[in-house]
Write an enzyme that holds these catalytic residues in place. Structure first.
Site, PDB file in Angstrom:
ATOM      1  N   TYR A  39       9.801   1.040 -18.451  1.00  0.00           N
ATOM      2  CA  TYR A  39      10.023  -0.363 -18.087  1.00  0.00           C
ATOM      3  C   TYR A  39      11.398  -0.767 -18.594  1.00  0.00           C
ATOM      4  O   TYR A  39      12.345   0.004 -18.438  1.00  0.00           O
ATOM      5  CB  TYR A  39       8.846  -1.175 -18.667  1.00  0.00           C
ATOM      6  N   LYS A  94     -11.427   6.300   3.076  1.00  0.00           N
ATOM      7  CA  LYS A  94     -10.309   7.072   3.653  1.00  0.00           C
ATOM      8  C   LYS A  94      -9.322   7.438   2.540  1.00  0.00           C
ATOM      9  O   LYS A  94      -8.783   8.550   2.514  1.00  0.00           O
ATOM     10  CB  LYS A  94      -9.604   6.252   4.742  1.00  0.00           C
TER      11      LYS A  94
HETATM   12  C1  LIG Z   1     -14.715   8.337  11.419  1.00  0.00           C
HETATM   13  C2  LIG Z   1     -14.092   7.075  11.805  1.00  0.00           C
HETATM   14  O1  LIG Z   1     -12.917   6.866  11.553  1.00  0.00           O
HETATM   15  C3  LIG Z   1     -14.874   6.092  12.508  1.00  0.00           C
HETATM   16  O2  LIG Z   1     -16.029   6.337  12.824  1.00  0.00           O
HETATM   17  O3  LIG Z   1     -14.320   5.010  12.766  1.00  0.00           O
HETATM   18 MG   LIG Z   2     -12.317   4.855  11.879  1.00  0.00          MG
END
Ligand SMILES: CC(=O)C(=O)O
Ligand SMILES: [Mg+2]
Ligand SMILES: NC(=O)C1=CN([C@@H]2O[C@H](COP(=O)(O)OP(=O)(O)OC[C@H]3O[C@@H](n4cnc5c(N)ncnc54)[C@H](OP(=O)(O)O)[C@@H]3O)[C@@H](O)[C@H]2O)C=CC1
Length: 415
Positions: A39, A94
């Site tokens: 920092y 994700k």
């Molecule tokens: C797997 C995916 O991205 C969905 O089912 O929207």
């Molecule tokens: Mg999806």
């Protein structure tokens, strides 16, 4: 879904801490000396370097290893438009997959907006912070315009996973399934139930792999998309068929392939019975497929079947693509993810399924054996060979097609 599984899933998300991702430090931050470097005053030095030359951001910050997963929550899996906040578990999921399978840091961003302009401005204005932008669960037709405009405005790769990740995995699995069924993609009659993000991209990529546009019948909630309909958008228009057939039952008779990217339980066993010999059914709707595999297998014993789920054989799901395609794209600082890179990913995924499977993957899959055949047309997401194979194929394609901004790293992904 059983009540027991529902409770397990809720417990998994709630404990020991809420959510599935957290931020960790990559540098020591314990002593006065550490803090002086991390920092003030030390942080001023990389600031000056980046201000002088923007490329230095890759040297001194996490940008080059960071993907934003961005949504507006308008098409959350097959659950529909439940809004940005409700989409957060999927987006954290994700991010978990990016990290687990490709070592990429990832953060979920759920955007509230009124217009497409507002969404595009929001994403374009923060895009430079990241190495790449993974758009997720944005409904059609908005997703097409959003992605196109963001690709034009952003310096980093922008990739709508539900379109292209799904299409890449579908094409890889489909080419293998066709090979096993002894069918030629050029001759195949294809039914696509759903006419949104995943459907349009899957069919366009299958066409690039040899499918004939006029042999594709696409359906939305109103039935077959045909040339006499005046209620279809420009993307559905590309699949308008000059036919008198109007319903799923009309078009499915004698068809070779069914791709479901629509919603749960929409393919009746009676309709499946009408398909040609040795049919291929990818019922990809999540979490509940267009037809349950046990129902499908009960009426057809000559079938190759895939779903989007982890708990059945042949998981046709974009998880087999997005971590690895971003890894390859980021590692050569590709400015975009182009068709050459997508087709390289299709081939790398497809070919891997034909190789002997390591014992650790068979164990993790909870089965006795996995070998190229009707129940194994596509690699398992936890196959550690996906990362080097797909990322390398994608990086090579980026370099060869002229979109890489740096040379291929020496010894890249050699194992
Ligand atoms: C797997 C995916 O991205 C969905 O089912 O929207
Ligand atoms: Mg999806
Ligand atoms: N396995 C995988 O990797 C992936 C699976 N998917 C699945 O695909 C599905 C669609 O996702 P996505 O394309 O992103 O969403 P979109 O909202 O962009 O598209 C949904 C499409 O499904 C159609 N649809 C919905 N219900 C029906 C019905 N009863 N009969 C016929 N068509 C119907 C809609 O028709 P209309 O146009 O008339 O509204 C629309 O064309 C979801 O279930 C999702 O989970 C998506 C991405 C990846």
């Amino acid at each position: 879904m059983s009540e027991d599984f529902r409770q397990q899933a809720l417990h998994y998300h709630a404990y020991p801490v809420p959510g599935k991702i957290s931020v960790e430090l990559s540098k020591p931050a314990n002593t006065v000396e550490d803090l002086a470097l991390a920092y003030s005053p030390g942080v001023a030095e990389p600031v000056r370097e980046i201000a002088q030359n923007a490329e230095n951001v890759y040297k001194y910050t996490g940008k080059g290893n960071m993907v934003a997963v961005i949504t507006n929550g308008t098409a959350i899996l097959g659950l529909g438009n439940l809004g940005p906040l409700a989409s957060k578990p999927v987006m954290e999921g994700k991010a978990l997959l990016f990290k687990r399978f490709a070592g990429l840091d990832s953060i979920d961003i759920e955007v509230k907006h009124r217009t497409i302009d507002e969404f595009v401005d929001t994403v374009a204005n923060i895009a430079d912070t990241f190495g790449g932008i993974n758009l997720e669960d944005i409904k059609a037709p908005d997703c097409f315009e959003i992605e196109k405009r963001l690709i034009e405005r952003c310096q980093v790769p922008v990739f709508h996973d539900d379109q292209h990740g799904t299409a890449i995995v579908t094409a890889a699995g489909m080419l293998n399934a066709l090979e096993l069924q002894g069918k030629d993609i050029k001759e195949a009659v294809i039914i696509c139930l759903g006419a949104g993000a995943a459907a349009v991209a899957c069919m366009e990529l299958l066409i690039k792999c040899g499918a004939q546009r006029e042999k594709i019948y696409m359906l939305d909630r109103k039935g077959v998309i045909h040339t006499r309909r005046d209620d279809i958008n420009e993307y559905k228009q590309l699949f308008a068929n000059n036919t008198d057939k109007r319903t799923l039952e009309d078009v499915i008779e004698g068809a070779d392939i069914f791709v479901g990217v629509s919603g749960p339980d929409l393919l009746a066993p009676e309709a499946l019975k009408l398909m040609a010999d040795k049919p291929i059914v990818f019922a990809c709707s999540n979490p509940d497929p267009e037809i349950k595999p046990e129902l499908a297998h009960a009426v057809r014993n000559d079938l190759i079947m895939g779903t989007g789920r982890s708990d059945y054989p042949n998981q046709v799901n974009n998880v087999i693509c997005f971590p690895f395609i971003f890894r390859g794209a980021l590692d050569v600082r590709a400015s975009e993810i182009n068709d050459e890179m997508k087709l390289a990913a299709v081939n790398a995924i497809r070919e891997l399924a034909k190789e002997p499977v390591p014992a650790e993957v068979i164990k993790a899959a909870g089965v006795d054996k996995l070998a190229f055949g009707p129940d194994y047309i596509i690699p398992k997401p936890m196959d550690p060979r996906l990362l080097p194979r797909v990322a390398k194929a994608v990086a090579v394609a980026a370099v060869e097609s002229g979109v890489a901004r740096i040379e291929m790293p020496v010894g890249y992904m050699e194992v």
